[in-house]
Design an enzyme around this catalytic site. Structure first.
Site, PDB file in Angstrom:
ATOM      1  CE  LYS A 159      60.475  51.086  55.097  1.00 24.65           C
ATOM      2  NZ  LYS A 159      59.746  49.859  54.751  1.00 24.65           N
ATOM      3  NE  ARG A 192      63.618  40.148  57.290  1.00 24.31           N
ATOM      4  CZ  ARG A 192      62.664  39.750  56.457  1.00 24.31           C
ATOM      5  NH1 ARG A 192      62.822  38.653  55.748  1.00 24.31           N
ATOM      6  NH2 ARG A 192      61.555  40.457  56.323  1.00 24.31           N
TER       7      ARG A 192
END
Ligand code: BES
Ligand code: MN
Ligand code: ZN
Length: 490
Positions: free
Chosen positions: A267, A341
């Site tokens: 990020k 996920r």
């Protein structure tokens, strides 16, 4: 770091009001009608409440809002908060009034002249705002003004005491969640998180901690792949509350990424410190389990959390890797930052495989896209079953926690096609929250009623709300507790 305010209930006694020290809160009906306790305050202050009731300021106030009279004559209290509230307030009005009272409660003891008005929603509102995470502030002057002991004057002290028990239990759950979410990642590692969950055994919860060998044995390779780059080891913690006989449990599943750097798909550094809250889903599951245990809910509920840290490293998974889930499906990891996920896929499968739950709800700070869609006011709700979705939305509405349902569908699912594996872990920029939910649904059996809640926007807020000071909100603990009460309790 904080426990709910010390609250005591005292029988209504108008004669003692003149001598109350500290601060006092009293209620005025929107029409200006006074109950006996307000009438007494009015008499002592030579008509201050009656004058306020006739003022423009009072007319402009909404139900649940308060007006402070400071250093009023005729009473010992240093200030009196006059709260506009109908005799039979809605839960929302009562919670708002509670929040106004909590904001007024600083540095000196507070007495609330409640009389015959209903207690639970008001007390919940007070407790929700009476929280501060100041574990790491050394200088006294940097700490927020502490909330002082609360005393509530009621017509029936015994009934109030009994009703308060469940409210305080849920507040303890919310505070547990807020503490976990507020902790920095150097303190709240996966193992420290597991330790804090093990401590819940004292409340009668069964707690098991699965270590990496156990996870390997179970085949949880998508979860383990996320964890590869970190020094703090993966853990799955299973918390069982057995209050409901031999019924199948409700399963609560939480994403517990103690820090999300993005991994090799790293990020940008601006704002990355916020990713210390990426265990928010696991935090809500933990808080809900604590609340259910503390109020001895007559229901079977199992909470499962997947605890990992997503770090870049020589051992970290890379974009392009193909990993096999516990279910057996393979996943091409296009983006290592879509890690939540991967964690949930294995924990969802394990939850169904082991517990055959009556229903399953997962919570996760899953996507930035849900913040683009709904901002910080509503969590995103996804479901394969309308009945449980409606029940959850109703519970959220009753608790004043924002929630909004978004769609699922085969056209979105198609976006997850991979060139080499059974699926890719991302579906492109469009509808990012929905394709994330589609990914999860691939690990949910058709026969399991399931709700996915994307709490990325609501778990942590930079501004105060009616129900939480800025920072960790604990969004979801009250909704889940209410859902269990309404739908799963015997
Ligand atoms: N933990 C983040 C989502 C998030 C973003 C939570 C902002 C709270 C605030 C999640 O793991 C993530 O990085 N999601 C990516 C997915 C993308 C790579 C498909 C995102 O939202 O950008
Ligand atoms: Mn991520
Ligand atoms: Zn994440």
């Amino acid at each position: 770091m904080t426990t709910p305010l010390q609250t005591t209930f005292v029988p209504a006694d108008a004669d003692s009001i003149a001598e109350i020290e500290g601060r006092v809160a009293v209620f005025l009906d929107p029409e200006g009608a006074m109950d006996p306790l307000a009438r007494r305050v009015n008499r002592l202050t030579r008509g201050a409440l009656a004058r306020l009731a006739e003022s423009d300021a009072f007319r402009r106030m909404k139900p649940g809002e308060g007006h402070a009279l400071s250093m009023p004559q005729g009473v010992r209290a240093e200030a009196v908060l006059v709260v506009k509230l109908p005799k039979k307030p809605s839960e929302e009005e009562a919670r708002k009034a509670g929040a106004a009272i909590a904001r007024f409660n600083a540095s000196v003891p507070l007495t609330v002249l409640l009389g015959a008005r209903p207690l639970p929603a008001l007390l919940s509102g007070i407790l929700m705002r009476a929280y501060a995470f100041d574990a790491y502030r050394k200088r006294e002057e940097d700490k927020p003004e502490p909330n002082r002991a609360l005393s509530v004057m009621v017509n029936d002290a015994e009934a109030a005491e009994a009703a308060a028990g469940a409210v305080v239990a849920v507040a303890e759950g919310v505070f547990f969640t807020r503490d976990l979410v507020s902790e920095p990642a150097n303190v709240l590692t996966t193992t420290e998180f597991a330790d804090r969950l093990e401590a819940l055994r004292d409340l009668g919860l069964e707690v098991e901690v699965l270590d990496e060998d156990a996870l390997e044995e179970l085949g949880m390779r998508t979860l383990l792949a996320v964890s590869r780059g970190s020094e703090t080891p993966a853990r799955v913690v299973v918390m069982q509350w057995k209050g409901g006989g031999d019924e199948k449990p409700l399963a609560l599943v939480g994403k517990g990424v103690v820090f999300d750097t993005g991994g090799i798909s790293i990020k940008p550094s601006g704002g990355m410190e916020e990713m210390t809250m990426d265990m928010g889903g696991a935090g809500v599951v933990a808080g809900a389990m604590k609340a259910l245990a503390m109020r001895k809910a007559k229901a079977n509920v199992v909470g499962l959390v997947g605890l990992v840290e997503n770090m870049p490293d020589g051992r970290a998974q890379r974009p392009g890797d193909v990993v096999k889930s516990m279910k057996g499906d393979t996943v091409e990891v296009i983006n290592t930052d879509a890690e939540g996920r991967l964690v949930l896929a294995d924990v969802l499968w394990y939850a169904q495989d082991r517990f055959e739950p009556a229903a399953m709800i997962d919570l996760a700070t899953l996507t930035g896209a849900v913040i683009i869609a709904l901002g910080h006011e509503n969590a995103g709700i996804f479901a394969n079953d309308d009945a449980i979705a409606d029940a959850l939305l109703a519970a959220a509405k009753a608790e004043g926690e924002g929630a909004w349902r978004l769609p699922l569908g085969p056209a979105y699912d198609k976006k997850l096609k991979s060139r080499v594996a059974d699926m890719a872990n991302v579906g492109g920029r469009d509808a990012g929250s929905i394709t994330a939910a589609q990914f999860l649904q691939r690990f949910v059996k058709k026969e399991t009623p399931w709700v996915h809640i994307d709490i990325a926007g609501v778990a942590y807020r930079k501004d105060d709300t009616d129900f939480a000071p800025k920072g960790a909100t604990g969004w979801g603990v009250r909704t889940l507790d209410r859902l269990v009460r309404d739908r799963y309790e015997r």
